[in-house]
Design a protein around this motif. Structure first.
Motif, PDB file in Angstrom:
ATOM      1  N   ILE A 340       0.832  -1.207   0.000  1.00  0.00           N
ATOM      2  CA  ILE A 340       0.000   0.000   0.000  1.00  0.00           C
ATOM      3  C   ILE A 340       0.866   1.256   0.000  1.00  0.00           C
ATOM      4  O   ILE A 340       0.508   2.281  -0.592  1.00  0.00           O
ATOM      5  N   LEU A 341       2.030   1.170   0.638  1.00  0.00           N
ATOM      6  CA  LEU A 341       2.931   2.321   0.720  1.00  0.00           C
ATOM      7  C   LEU A 341       3.758   2.511  -0.546  1.00  0.00           C
ATOM      8  O   LEU A 341       4.482   3.502  -0.676  1.00  0.00           O
ATOM      9  N   GLY A 342       3.684   1.563  -1.469  1.00  0.00           N
ATOM     10  CA  GLY A 342       4.418   1.699  -2.724  1.00  0.00           C
ATOM     11  C   GLY A 342       5.860   1.251  -2.654  1.00  0.00           C
ATOM     12  O   GLY A 342       6.687   1.677  -3.472  1.00  0.00           O
ATOM     13  N   TYR A 343       6.186   0.364  -1.702  1.00  0.00           N
ATOM     14  CA  TYR A 343       7.563  -0.102  -1.544  1.00  0.00           C
ATOM     15  C   TYR A 343       7.796  -1.487  -2.155  1.00  0.00           C
ATOM     16  O   TYR A 343       8.864  -2.073  -1.956  1.00  0.00           O
ATOM     17  N   VAL A 344       6.816  -1.988  -2.895  1.00  0.00           N
ATOM     18  CA  VAL A 344       6.912  -3.352  -3.422  1.00  0.00           C
ATOM     19  C   VAL A 344       6.614  -3.331  -4.919  1.00  0.00           C
ATOM     20  O   VAL A 344       5.565  -2.831  -5.344  1.00  0.00           O
ATOM     21  N   SER A 345       7.517  -3.881  -5.715  1.00  0.00           N
ATOM     22  CA  SER A 345       7.305  -3.946  -7.163  1.00  0.00           C
ATOM     23  C   SER A 345       6.399  -5.127  -7.505  1.00  0.00           C
ATOM     24  O   SER A 345       6.042  -5.934  -6.643  1.00  0.00           O
ATOM     25  N   LYS A 346       6.040  -5.254  -8.760  1.00  0.00           N
ATOM     26  CA  LYS A 346       5.105  -6.296  -9.179  1.00  0.00           C
ATOM     27  C   LYS A 346       5.707  -7.689  -8.976  1.00  0.00           C
ATOM     28  O   LYS A 346       6.934  -7.869  -8.931  1.00  0.00           O
ATOM     29  N   VAL A 347       4.837  -8.683  -8.878  1.00  0.00           N
ATOM     30  CA  VAL A 347       5.268 -10.072  -8.738  1.00  0.00           C
ATOM     31  C   VAL A 347       5.907 -10.538 -10.038  1.00  0.00           C
ATOM     32  O   VAL A 347       5.383 -10.300 -11.128  1.00  0.00           O
ATOM     33  N   LYS A 348       7.051 -11.201  -9.912  1.00  0.00           N
ATOM     34  CA  LYS A 348       7.774 -11.708 -11.081  1.00  0.00           C
ATOM     35  C   LYS A 348       7.834 -13.228 -11.035  1.00  0.00           C
ATOM     36  O   LYS A 348       7.404 -13.852 -10.071  1.00  0.00           O
ATOM     37  N   ASN A 349       8.390 -13.820 -12.071  1.00  0.00           N
ATOM     38  CA  ASN A 349       8.410 -15.282 -12.176  1.00  0.00           C
ATOM     39  C   ASN A 349       9.820 -15.757 -12.493  1.00  0.00           C
ATOM     40  O   ASN A 349      10.368 -15.444 -13.551  1.00  0.00           O
ATOM     41  N   GLN A 350      10.407 -16.517 -11.575  1.00  0.00           N
ATOM     42  CA  GLN A 350      11.752 -17.029 -11.805  1.00  0.00           C
ATOM     43  C   GLN A 350      11.764 -18.196 -12.779  1.00  0.00           C
ATOM     44  O   GLN A 350      12.823 -18.605 -13.257  1.00  0.00           O
ATOM     45  N   GLU A 351      10.584 -18.782 -13.049  1.00  0.00           N
ATOM     46  CA  GLU A 351      10.432 -19.926 -13.949  1.00  0.00           C
ATOM     47  C   GLU A 351      11.318 -21.081 -13.487  1.00  0.00           C
ATOM     48  O   GLU A 351      11.425 -21.333 -12.286  1.00  0.00           O
ATOM     49  N   ASP A 352      11.972 -21.797 -14.402  1.00  0.00           N
ATOM     50  CA  ASP A 352      12.722 -22.988 -13.990  1.00  0.00           C
ATOM     51  C   ASP A 352      14.218 -22.707 -13.875  1.00  0.00           C
ATOM     52  O   ASP A 352      15.061 -23.502 -14.291  1.00  0.00           O
ATOM     53  N   CYS A 353      14.529 -21.583 -13.286  1.00  0.00           N
ATOM     54  CA  CYS A 353      15.909 -21.200 -12.974  1.00  0.00           C
ATOM     55  C   CYS A 353      15.989 -21.031 -11.462  1.00  0.00           C
ATOM     56  O   CYS A 353      15.166 -20.327 -10.872  1.00  0.00           O
ATOM     57  N   GLY A 354      16.953 -21.679 -10.823  1.00  0.00           N
ATOM     58  CA  GLY A 354      17.059 -21.635  -9.366  1.00  0.00           C
ATOM     59  C   GLY A 354      17.572 -20.307  -8.850  1.00  0.00           C
ATOM     60  O   GLY A 354      18.627 -20.228  -8.211  1.00  0.00           O
ATOM     61  N   SER A 355      16.811 -19.251  -9.098  1.00  0.00           N
ATOM     62  CA  SER A 355      17.265 -17.877  -8.837  1.00  0.00           C
ATOM     63  C   SER A 355      16.484 -17.177  -7.743  1.00  0.00           C
ATOM     64  O   SER A 355      16.522 -15.952  -7.645  1.00  0.00           O
ATOM     65  N   CYS A 356      15.771 -17.929  -6.895  1.00  0.00           N
ATOM     66  CA  CYS A 356      14.967 -17.287  -5.853  1.00  0.00           C
ATOM     67  C   CYS A 356      15.808 -16.359  -4.981  1.00  0.00           C
ATOM     68  O   CYS A 356      15.330 -15.328  -4.503  1.00  0.00           O
ATOM     69  N   TRP A 357      17.066 -16.711  -4.764  1.00  0.00           N
ATOM     70  CA  TRP A 357      17.959 -15.935  -3.895  1.00  0.00           C
ATOM     71  C   TRP A 357      18.210 -14.534  -4.438  1.00  0.00           C
ATOM     72  O   TRP A 357      18.560 -13.624  -3.682  1.00  0.00           O
ATOM     73  N   THR A 358      18.011 -14.335  -5.739  1.00  0.00           N
ATOM     74  CA  THR A 358      18.159 -12.995  -6.315  1.00  0.00           C
ATOM     75  C   THR A 358      16.861 -12.201  -6.221  1.00  0.00           C
ATOM     76  O   THR A 358      16.891 -10.971  -6.151  1.00  0.00           O
TER      77      THR A 358
END
Length: 547
Positions: A340-358
């Motif tokens: 609500i405060l505008g501190y969060v960008s849209k939801v993205k999709n890492q797909e089948d790359c083990g990149s959650c840590w980024t």
């Protein structure tokens, strides 16, 4: 285990002492009522059942009667039969009322009565076996191919007066012959079996299932294809219908018939998990998601978190003494949402790359930057971390840790997604030296772990936070509600996400978590998870970014 053996000690039976039971084919009566407990030893869950059946109607109650499934086969009113699913819901006054859902059968969807009891074909007589109940007879059926071996065992007593068998116990074991593993082990205990009961058990009017109060569904309804209402995972027609809907929705094209059958078996297993979980009314729901046909190995590619090096901690201490955190938290709002405060960008999709840590760490950096940037939210490039953080412990799509991302950000800083380029779902060549604008961080902070108040303080004053979780099979199928998974651990953390707020429901604090599996997963890409007992490790290693 002893509890389940004791359940059947009071089972009524009539011993057959005057006839040779070898000559009596194993078959169940057409009309019966019983109670049962199914214990899945391999999956670690237990479910109770109450069952009523005649030649024209069936009823199964789950979770001590909280959820009821009643089927009436074809008759004068319903040519192809009708199925009712009845479950409790809370009205505006917070009183529990029964919600009646109905699906009419059709020429292509004729409802079969729910039997629940195991099919008795191919079982061979073994002989008396009174390890469960005195005068019990044991039957065994085996089936095997190159990869699997299944052993099914039925224990039953014979009612000589009525000339029929009564079930006592059913056990099934599935072995993976290639790996030498016991993949499935279930035990059903049956008790209070009888062939006479009040047929008013099938009267749906007692649950307000009249024409004005029912909600009608079709085979194409999302309640059916996603949440599996009216669908039975043991019914091949139901599995095929939902699986075909899944393949169309998520554009699945398998290489050959062997892969198709493998995926279908995985899908059926997840159908079982969805229906068993949802019937328990745990406060959250599972459903058919994009991961419903994925193997555990494939799911690792949708996560990617690696364990931090031992002793690695944030370079900026958490500025709130532990003895003062509770006092500070008392002045915080009961609900807080950084979206609500505008501190969060849209939801993205890492797909089948083990990149959650980024993704988790980039979300923390975006929010921290917006806090010092007049509230201006920039979408920063996690692809840059994926491409460039190798010298700091990252391994691209093969995974990485939060500290690898943070250490690289401290050295180089994050560029915007607009300048560096969009996420590609693949490792790329590092291009950070050609960026005109970067945002290096001063450091990162470890929030006091295992402390609900500390997470609230950190979220309000420094969030979003990057958090780690043990993402289980249930997690991958989450569709809504406040998640609380008793099968996960607090230490085997395998997925990184962003904590963007918190709320309360019925006195229970829950966290609002931004995932990186796209907006079609969960609640528009988000997870609500209970703060109780550090569920799934959500409060084990929370961090935030400092500019």
């Amino acid at each position: 285990m002893n509890r389940f053996w004791l359940l059947i000690f009071g089972l009524p039976f009539v011993a057959a002492a005057t006839i040779d039971l070898k000559d009596e084919p194993l078959d169940w009566p057409g009309t019966y009522h019983f109670e049962a407990v199914r214990m899945s030893i391999s999956a670690g869950n237990v479910q109770d059942y109450s069952v009523w059946k005649t030649n024209h109607s069936s009823r199964v109650d789950y979770n001590k009667g909280a959820v009821k499934s009643i089927i009436v086969d074809e008759n004068a009113k319903y040519r192809y039969g009708v199925s009712y699913e009845i479950h409790p819901e809370t009205d505006d006054g917070e009183d529990a009322i029964f919600k009646c859902n109905v699906m009419l059968g059709s020429e292509d969807n004729i409802f079969d009565l729910k039997i629940i009891l195991p099919e008795t074909d191919n079982f061979e007589y073994v002989g008396p076996d009174s390890q469960t109940v005195e005068n019990t007879i044991k039957f065994v059926a085996e089936d095997s191919d190159l990869e699997t071996k299944t052993i099914k065992t039925i224990w039953a007593t014979y009612d000589e007066k009525n000339n029929n068998w009564h079930p006592v116990r059913y056990e099934v074991k599935n072995y993976n012959e290639l790996l030498g593993l016991l993949e499935k082990h279930e035990i059903w205990d049956y008790f209070n079996f009888n062939t006479g009961f009040d047929k008013s058990a099938f009267d749906v009017s007692q649950y307000d299932c009249d024409d004005e109060n029912v909600e009608e569904h079709t085979l194409q309804s999302e309640t059916v294809t996603k949440f599996l209402m009216f669908m039975d995972p043991e019914n091949d027609k139901h599995v095929d219908h939902v699986f075909n809907s899944f393949k169309n929705k998520f554009v699945r094209n398998y290489a050959d018939n062997n892969e198709h059958e493998t995926r279908r078996n995985i899908f059926r297993k997840n159908m079982r998990l969805i229906t068993e979980t949802n019937r328990q009314k745990l406060g959250y729901t599972l459903g058919v998601t994009q991961f419903a046909d994925r193997t555990p190995e494939e799911m690792q590619r949708h996560k990617g978190l690696r364990t931090r090096p031992e002793g690695k901690v944030g370079n900026i201490p958490f500025p709130y003494p532990e003895h003062k955190i509770r006092d500070i938290a008392e002045d915080l709002p009961s609900e807080y949402d950084l979206r609500i405060l505008g501190y969060v960008s849209k939801v993205k999709n890492q797909e089948d790359c083990g990149s959650c840590w980024t993704f988790g760490t980039t979300a923390a950096a975006e929010g921290a930057l917006a806090r010092i940037n007049g509230g201006r939210l920039l979408s920063l490039s996690n692809q840059a971390i994926l491409d460039c953080a190798w010298p700091y412990g990252g391994s691209g799509c093969e995974g990485g840790s939060d500290n690898a991302a943070y250490d690289w950000m401290m050295k180089f800083g994050l560029p915007t997604e607009e300048e560096y380029g969009s996420y590609t779902n693949a490792d790329g060549i590092c291009n950070i030296k050609n960026m005109s604008t970067i945002y290096p961080i001063r450091g990162w902070t470890d929030v006091t772990p295992l402390n609900v108040e500390a997470l609230k303080v950190a979220a309000v004053n420094h969030g979003p936070l990057s958090v780690s979780i043990d993402a289980t099979d249930k997690f991958s199928l989450y569709t809504g509600g406040i998640f609380y998974d008793t099968t996960c651990t607090t230490k085997r953390l395998n997925h990184e996400m962003a904590l963007v707020g918190y709320g309360e429901r019925d006195g229970d604090t829950y966290w609002i978590i931004k995932n990186s599996w796209g907006p079609d997963w969960g609640v528009e890409g988000y997870l609500l998870i209970s703060s109780r007992n550090n569920n799934c490790g959500i409060a084990t290693e929370p961090t935030y970014v400092v500019y």
